[in-house]
Design an enzyme around this catalytic site. Structure first.
Site, PDB file in Angstrom:
ATOM      1  CG  HIS A   1      -1.910  -1.118   1.197  1.00 27.29           C
ATOM      2  ND1 HIS A   1      -2.591  -1.533   2.317  1.00 27.29           N
ATOM      3  CD2 HIS A   1      -2.330  -1.931   0.190  1.00 27.29           C
ATOM      4  CE1 HIS A   1      -3.385  -2.541   2.004  1.00 27.29           C
ATOM      5  NE2 HIS A   1      -3.232  -2.803   0.721  1.00 27.29           N
ATOM      6  CG  PHE A   2       1.762   3.111  -3.208  1.00 35.86           C
ATOM      7  CD1 PHE A   2       1.238   4.149  -3.970  1.00 35.86           C
ATOM      8  CD2 PHE A   2       1.802   1.844  -3.779  1.00 35.86           C
ATOM      9  CE1 PHE A   2       0.750   3.935  -5.251  1.00 35.86           C
ATOM     10  CE2 PHE A   2       1.317   1.620  -5.062  1.00 35.86           C
ATOM     11  CZ  PHE A   2       0.798   2.666  -5.794  1.00 35.86           C
TER      12      PHE A   2
ATOM     13  CG  HIS B   1      -3.831  -6.210  -9.163  1.00 37.36           C
ATOM     14  ND1 HIS B   1      -2.946  -7.202  -9.539  1.00 37.36           N
ATOM     15  CD2 HIS B   1      -3.620  -6.006  -7.830  1.00 37.36           C
ATOM     16  CE1 HIS B   1      -2.248  -7.593  -8.475  1.00 37.36           C
ATOM     17  NE2 HIS B   1      -2.626  -6.886  -7.442  1.00 37.36           N
TER      18      HIS B   1
END
Length: 477
Positions: free
Chosen positions: A203-204, A400
């Site tokens: 995540h970022f 994705h």
């Protein structure tokens, strides 16, 4: 793998039904020869296993960012008959509605680059991140139950963004059917303090700029220009979604025995969609998905506030789009010429609906759905369009992200976070993370090149290039 997979085109390969006993449909892999060389045999086995599940339609589909996952391969897509099929947590994943959104701005890279360290440091404070991180919000049990039902709409109604944001989210930021009564107390307790946080892992929050435009017409509709600064937010349902998945697996493992479902892998635990167990899992999954959309919406609001603090107001920070990566949804698709209602599982895959789809906001119906493909800190991210070909071949789905080539443990053994940070700095990318191990785990070397993955889906025609985004600053968990 060429002795197993049959070439259809340079970008699409078939695993026939004869590969494994019990396969009801073939599996189709969207890869090229370069990716074939690193395709894991276990991922092929997982795709074949999915093809044995009750009610599966057309094919078990695999995107080019494929790697081994829990039950389903990551990068896997499957559609199950909404009446006779099953729903499976393995086809969604533990990070329910892990997803990504992109904001555009009126700022240019030349305006932002001199202040990128200050900006990322401020964002790192404004949006808490890391394992177990807690947010700036404290919601009540009643508010949490409302989030489970309303999703991003709850955030907007409470001052975090605008109604226009909702129009530019997949499902308008809310998956119908979410219910709090099927979410355990433990899951709720994990979720309550984490609203408005990035979390950890891949995540970022990334500040980027538009490096190249491939499709001028689509870019104009999205408001994109070369040199423009954009922001990409990648996160999901945090500990809440993980716990919902964990809790559901216990129930659905029992359901497999109860309904006499034969599976080649216990990680494919599932239940009939129309059963109590299946309906309860879907409701909990939808509740988690809605929490994730609210989470990204809140982070968006704090991101806008941080930009205004440093660069002033009227920055035009509009949401281009928001897509889910790990989700199951009811959709209508054609199978062998017949329109069917299906429960589409996308695990590490992005919805990519083509032009004139009724699910799209009005401004995108003439071009198709924006598809957002993140890179990995030092590599490019991409914006593409969904296509009619995707609607015919992949249930309107595409890749994705980049897809791992090293496990997190291997990356930490081979790489040092301080060295990764220095290498990125030499490329003009400022990174701020909670600790060095995260930078090692998520280093660009641990992933496939996003350029290669995107090249496959573009040439396969299941999503088409619009713009390439280059990072200049990253906040990591």
């Amino acid at each position: 793998m060429e002795n197993v997979l049959k070439k259809i085109t340079n970008y699409k390969w078939e695993l026939p039904k004869t590969y494994k006993k019990g396969m009801k449909v073939p599996a189709y892999f969207y890869i090229n020869r370069e990716l074939m060389d690193i395709l894991e045999r276990d991922a092929v086995e997982q795709a074949a296993n999915v093809a044995t599940m009750p009610g599966i339609q057309y094919a078990s589909l695999v995107m080019p960012d494929v790697h081994v996952g829990y039950g389903f391969p990551i990068g896997g897509v499957a559609g199950f008959d909404a009446e006779e099929g099953v729903v499976s947590p393995g086809g969604v994943g533990f990070d329910i509605n892990c997803g990504v959104r992109v904001l555009r701005s009126n700022l240019t890279v030349d305006e932002v680059r001199p202040k990128i360290k200050e900006l990322i440091d401020e964002l790192f404070v404004a949006v808490p991140s890391g394992v177990g991180s807690e947010g700036r919000l404290r919601v009540t049990d009643d508010e949490l139950d409302e989030i489970f039902v309303k999703g991003a709409e709850w955030a907007v109604r409470n001052g975090f963004g605008t109604k226009e944001d909702l129009k530019h989210c997949e499902e308008n930021g809310c998956l119908e059917g979410g219910r709090g009564d099927v979410v355990s107390k433990k899951a709720k307790n994990r979720g309550k303090p984490q609203l408005g946080t990035l979390g950890s892992g891949n995540h970022f929050l990334e500040v980027q700029y538009v490096e190249k435009i491939y499709n001028e017409e689509a870019a104009k509709v999205m408001g994109l220009e070369e040199g423009m600064v954009t922001v990409m937010i990648h996160c999901g349902s945090r500990g809440l979604g993980h716990q919902v998945c964990t809790d559901s697996l216990e129930v659905l493992n029992r359901a497999v025995r109860k309904y006499h479902i034969s599976l080649p892998d216990k990680q494919l635990a599932c239940a009939p969609i129309k059963s109590r167990e299946g309906e309860d899992y879907f409701a909990g999954m939808a509740a988690s998905a809605n929490y994730a959309w609210a989470n990204r919406q809140i982070i968006t609001h704090w991101t806008r506030e941080t930009f205004e603090k440093i660069f002033g107001s009227d920055l035009g920070m509009d949401l281009i789009y928001d897509v889910a990566h790990n989700i199951a949804k009811f959709e209508e698709h054609y199978v062998n010429g017949e329109k069917m209602k299906l429960c589409i599982h996308r695990k590490g895959a992005t919805r990519a609906f083509g032009r004139n789809s009724k699910e799209l906001p009005e401004d995108y119906t003439k071009i198709g759905q924006p598809v957002l493909i993140p890179g990995s800190m030092g590599t490019a991210s991409y914006i593409l369009l969904g296509t009619e070909k995707a609607m015919k071949e992949t249930f309107g789905s595409t890749c994705h992200g980049s897809g791992r080539v090293m496990s997190r443990a291997m990356a930490k053994r081979k790489l040092r976070g301080s060295r990764v940070k220095d290498e990125l700095a030499r490329k003009g990318i400022y990174v701020r993370a909670t600790h060095g191990a995260i930078l090692a785990e998520e280093a660009p070397q641990a992933y496939k090149l996003s350029d290669v993955v995107v090249d496959v889906v573009h040439n396969a025609g299941i999503s088409l290039l619009v713009a390439r985004l280059r990072p200049i600053g990253v906040a990591k968990g």
